[in-house]
Each structure stands twice: as structure tokens, then as C-alpha cells.
Design a protein around this motif. Sequence first.
Motif, PDB file in Angstrom:
ATOM      1  N   LEU A 181       9.950  26.685 -23.691  1.00  0.00           N
ATOM      2  CA  LEU A 181       9.174  27.906 -23.427  1.00  0.00           C
ATOM      3  C   LEU A 181       8.042  28.086 -24.441  1.00  0.00           C
ATOM      4  O   LEU A 181       6.911  28.402 -24.091  1.00  0.00           O
ATOM      5  CB  LEU A 181      10.095  29.131 -23.434  1.00  0.00           C
ATOM      6  CG  LEU A 181       9.402  30.436 -23.086  1.00  0.00           C
ATOM      7  CD1 LEU A 181       8.945  30.453 -21.645  1.00  0.00           C
ATOM      8  CD2 LEU A 181      10.300  31.629 -23.346  1.00  0.00           C
ATOM      9  N   VAL A 183       6.404  25.852 -26.383  1.00  0.00           N
ATOM     10  CA  VAL A 183       5.299  24.913 -26.201  1.00  0.00           C
ATOM     11  C   VAL A 183       4.483  25.302 -24.980  1.00  0.00           C
ATOM     12  O   VAL A 183       3.246  25.336 -25.018  1.00  0.00           O
ATOM     13  CB  VAL A 183       5.843  23.476 -26.026  1.00  0.00           C
ATOM     14  CG1 VAL A 183       4.698  22.525 -25.732  1.00  0.00           C
ATOM     15  CG2 VAL A 183       6.572  23.045 -27.260  1.00  0.00           C
ATOM     16  N   PHE A 184       5.178  25.634 -23.903  1.00  0.00           N
ATOM     17  CA  PHE A 184       4.488  25.994 -22.662  1.00  0.00           C
ATOM     18  C   PHE A 184       3.550  27.187 -22.881  1.00  0.00           C
ATOM     19  O   PHE A 184       2.354  27.120 -22.592  1.00  0.00           O
ATOM     20  CB  PHE A 184       5.518  26.299 -21.572  1.00  0.00           C
ATOM     21  CG  PHE A 184       4.898  26.867 -20.330  1.00  0.00           C
ATOM     22  CD1 PHE A 184       4.250  26.048 -19.423  1.00  0.00           C
ATOM     23  CD2 PHE A 184       4.950  28.228 -20.077  1.00  0.00           C
ATOM     24  CE1 PHE A 184       3.665  26.564 -18.294  1.00  0.00           C
ATOM     25  CE2 PHE A 184       4.359  28.764 -18.946  1.00  0.00           C
ATOM     26  CZ  PHE A 184       3.713  27.926 -18.054  1.00  0.00           C
ATOM     27  N   LEU A 185       4.100  28.269 -23.417  1.00  0.00           N
ATOM     28  CA  LEU A 185       3.295  29.477 -23.590  1.00  0.00           C
ATOM     29  C   LEU A 185       2.125  29.246 -24.545  1.00  0.00           C
ATOM     30  O   LEU A 185       1.003  29.662 -24.289  1.00  0.00           O
ATOM     31  CB  LEU A 185       4.160  30.625 -24.117  1.00  0.00           C
ATOM     32  CG  LEU A 185       5.213  31.188 -23.167  1.00  0.00           C
ATOM     33  CD1 LEU A 185       6.045  32.251 -23.863  1.00  0.00           C
ATOM     34  CD2 LEU A 185       4.556  31.772 -21.929  1.00  0.00           C
ATOM     35  N   SER A 299      -1.447  34.624 -20.075  1.00  0.00           N
ATOM     36  CA  SER A 299      -1.841  33.236 -19.804  1.00  0.00           C
ATOM     37  C   SER A 299      -0.645  32.372 -19.415  1.00  0.00           C
ATOM     38  O   SER A 299      -0.742  31.159 -19.382  1.00  0.00           O
ATOM     39  CB  SER A 299      -2.547  32.643 -21.026  1.00  0.00           C
ATOM     40  OG  SER A 299      -1.806  32.919 -22.188  1.00  0.00           O
ATOM     41  N   ALA A 300       0.482  33.021 -19.078  1.00  0.00           N
ATOM     42  CA  ALA A 300       1.713  32.252 -18.877  1.00  0.00           C
ATOM     43  C   ALA A 300       1.837  31.597 -17.510  1.00  0.00           C
ATOM     44  O   ALA A 300       2.786  30.892 -17.263  1.00  0.00           O
ATOM     45  CB  ALA A 300       2.933  33.148 -19.123  1.00  0.00           C
TER      46      ALA A 300
END
Lengths: 304, 304
Positions: A181, A183-185, A299-300
Motif C-alpha cells: 500500500l 509504495v503504491f500510494l 491520487s490513489a
Amino acid sequence: MIVKAIKSFRNFREMNSAKQQMNSRRYTRSKFGDFLILLIVVLAGLFTMLPLIYAVSTSFKPLDEILLFPPKFLVRRPTLENYIALSSLLSDQYVPLTRYIFNSVFITIFTTIVYILISSMAAFGLSKSKFKCKNALFMIVQFALLFNTYTLSVPQYLILSEVKVIDTYWAYILPQLATTLGVFLTKQYIEGYIPDAFIEAAKIDGAGYFRIFFRIVLPLIKPILLTLLLFSFRDVWAFIPQGTIFSESIKTLPFLMSQISGGGIARSGSVMAITVIMMTPPVIVYLISQSNVMDSMSSAGIKE
Amino acid sequence: MSRIKNKRLHNESSLKEQWPMLVMMLPFFTLFFLLTIIPIISSVFLSTTSFDLLNPIKFVGIDNYFRMFVTDDSFLTVLKNTLILVLMTGPGGFLLAFLLAWIVNEFSPTTRTLLSFMFYAPSLCGNAFFIWKIIFSGDSYGYLNSILLSLGVITEPITFLSDAKYLMPIVIIVQLWQSMGISFLSNIAGLQNVSNDLYEAGAIDGLRNRWQELWYITLPSMQHMILFSVVMQIQSSFTVSAITTELAGYPSVGYSVDTIVSLMTDVGTVRYEMGYAAAISCVLFLLMAGTRIILGKFLQIMGK
């Protein structure tokens, strides 16, 4: 110079979104709709808040109020005896309450700091490096959002026992560090707020990637770092490892919570007391970070 | 010829120049491969074996899957429970999170902050579901029982947590109570970012009320955000296990609320039947990934 430029770029974006919020009252609003919405808010608010308020109130009740029939929702003569009783409940165990608290606090803070650091570094690489495989890597990371530490607990068990970390602090720490989560965000946020041109400009000025990341990027992505702080803190604080922790001396507060809640109703004051103790730190972290969380979560989105 | 040489030169300089990026990406990706990718791959392999951590691994073909779907009743029971929970709390939780985020967005910033906190609080306090254990406690001191008794609705206390009839609804309520999590926050943030110009254009084009506005403008602009919350919702609803084990114990009365994850944890980390546990986790991965892919495609079609 560059930092200034990026900051003004960000301010510009923030001003834009502030402007959007100003005239939020639009033509399409009816009285009936307003009423319906108010009704839903009140019902949903009661549903989410009443149990929590009940917990706080019960945690301050003396024993005779807990055993009162019919029970009162709110406490009348608040006392701290449930909180004090927590440590005496454990007096027959060789591990004192402070040990659980220390374990929880240490593990949560350590994991969260390392998590924020390695996640944001990896996200920076995924976003701004020139490796060809980075898009494929990001797709894998994005898909792995699906799996949390509970889904993976048993498959991870073998690896954790292979690297000999069963029944150590690492059994709490490593599974959280491997979740995607963060890294993704962070990658999405960097993509949205830090244009490639800024990195290029900094490189021309002679800064290396480490310098660019720690001096320029990190200060600029503070909102998303605070978001990671919240999510990681919340998850690690409540995490109960499945079958990887045995020694009482390295157990955390959630373990204690489930032990205490096994006792009968006379203990309900203590259950509520430890629930309140468990609730307080995440709430504080949320209050500190909430405005940043709201800014940065936009921006998620997942693009396929 | 010179083109090839140029390309190679470029590649070399790029690796030489990009090494700091590699260093920064390494810590996270090492852990990610070690604790997410390898466990997933190795469970596919292990699922065809019999392995108890002590004796050597023995290849058994599809025996584990045969046992799961044919001879072992408990798997089909937990599969059914998990699917009921997913159907009730997945779409339900998602709709609730979206609806409340949308409603919260109708208010002024200050009220918005307060309301977001109210709705997010149960999920923020990860282990707070212990409160429900006291509320649903089976003797006359349990909060719900004593209210019902004093109102004269019932004459005998109901043993909510050891009665198969009540367990599933209770778990669904508690899970919904905690479902306003990350997807709720990301929805609020996403809604704030829908451009006001679109709404103004919509008003000119003749949208009459907020429901039309929601359907024609808000939802289409939120497509990526919605996929993110769908993924988060799949993640949490497929892995409900802490709530069921803490409220109802494992195994629960009549296996009425045990989930795939709780069975997998029991088989893997208590009985050490790693082969069988790996087979269960493979089925879980497939279910989750399948749901994710289908819903992703569905959203793509809806978006067009």
C-alpha cells in the motif's frame, strides 16, 4: 531554487482545490434531499460512535455501576480503578503490563519509520528511474494490493521460519514491511506532484539521486508520508501475528486484549479500559495527520 | 551498426548513472519478493504435497484439493461463510463507504473533518471490535441483553455469541461497523478533486438534482478511485478472521462464522499440515484475484 519552484507549483494546485471548495453550494440541492442526507448522517454517526462512547464511559465505571440493572449508558461516578486493575490482573503473570506496552510502542514506531523510508525510496525509483522493467514491477505491486498480512500469513510462515525469525520482534515487523500500500500510494503521489522536469533540473545542477531524494523529494511529499504514518501505525498497532509469536515476553497489547476479554462480565470494565488504551494512540496519529491524508489520498486511483 | 553501438552506450551509461535508484529500490523489493511473491508461488507448489515441517516433503498430486472439496466438510462450510460475508460486507461496505463519503462532501470543511472522524473512528481503532463482545455478552449484564430485558422484549438473556442463529448477522454488523476504512478516506479525497467546472457544465446542460449529478458526473470521474476502493474492500472482506475468532472463538458454534482465513490459519499454524494449508491459500488467492479481475473489467466497461 528548485525547491521554491516546486513549492509554488504545489501552492498553485492547493489554491485551485481550495477555490473548488469555496462555492460548493450548487443549484442542484433540494430541501428534501438535505433532510434525507441529514437523517443518514445522524443514523450512521450514532451507529459508528455509540459503541466507542459506550466503551469510554464504561471504562470509567466503578464495579457497582457495571453490575447495575438496568445498565446506564453513561458513567455517573467516574473512577480510574479499571485502569489500575489492569496491572493487578496481570500480577500472577511473570510479564508486567509495562512490558506489553513497551513491545507495542517499540514495534509500532520502529516498523512505521522503516516502512515509510523503504516504501518511499522504492516509490521514487518506480516513478523516476529509467529502468525498463519498472512499469511491469508497478503492475505487480498494484495487483498485490489485494493481499494483506492475514491472507499471506500461512504462506509467509515457511519463509519466516526459514530465516529464523519465528518468535522474535521480526515476526511482527517483516510482514508489514512487505505490504505494498505504501509504495503504491507514494508512487502515485510523486507522479502527480513532482514533474520529471524538476528531477532533470536538479541533476543538471549536479545533485545525485540520493541527494535529490532526501533533500528535494522527501520534504515535498510530506503529506503522503504522514498518510503512510497513519496507515502503518494503525495496522501494526492492531496486528496479531498468526502462529509466529509464542513467548509472553515479546507479546503486544492486542494479545493482552484478547486474553483479558476472555474473562467474564466482572472484567468488562478492564476490557473497556484496555480498549480505550488501544484506541488512543491511533486517534492521536489521525488527528495529527488527517488534513494531509485528505489531501494526498486523491491520487490513489488505480489505472488499468 | 552505429545505432546498436549508440544504444549500448546509452544503456551502459544509464546503469552507471541509475545505480542509486537500484540501491533505493532494493530494500523494499527484496522483502516484497521474499514475503509476497515467493510465498504465493511456493504455495502453488506446496499445495500438491504433504508436508508437516518435520518429515520430508511428499508429492501427493491433487489429493489436497480432493480433500478440500470432497472429503473435508469444513472447507465447504468456511467457503460458504466467507462468500456470505463477502457478499454482505463487500458491496455493502463499498456502497456505505461511497455514500457516506459523498454525503460528508456536501458539508462545509469543518463539519466534514468532524464527520470523517466519526465515521472513520471504528476502523481507525483496529481492535475496537472487542467492545461488541461486551455489548453482545450472553448473560443478563451484556448491554444488549439487559436493555432488552428491562424493556420486557425478552424474559431470558439470549446467548448471542454462542448461538449459530445470531452469529452471522452479528459478524456482518461488526464488519460493516469497521468498513469505513481506507476506501472511505480515498473516496472523500477523490470527490473533492472532481472539477467544479464539470458540475457547472452539468447544471447548464440541465441536471436537475444531486442524484443525477452523482450518476452523470461524479461517478464517471471517480472510476480509478472506485477501483482502488473495490480492491481495498475485497482485501478486507475476504480476510475477515480476527473478528470471528475473537467474538465467536475458533471453531465457532456449528462452524457458523468460521472463514477461509481462520481455517487456513488453524490448519497451517496449529496443525502444521502445510500442504493442505497451501492448497486452501491457493483457492483463496484465486477467489480474490478472480473477483478483482472481473470487477476491474466491469468498471472498465461501465466507464465507457
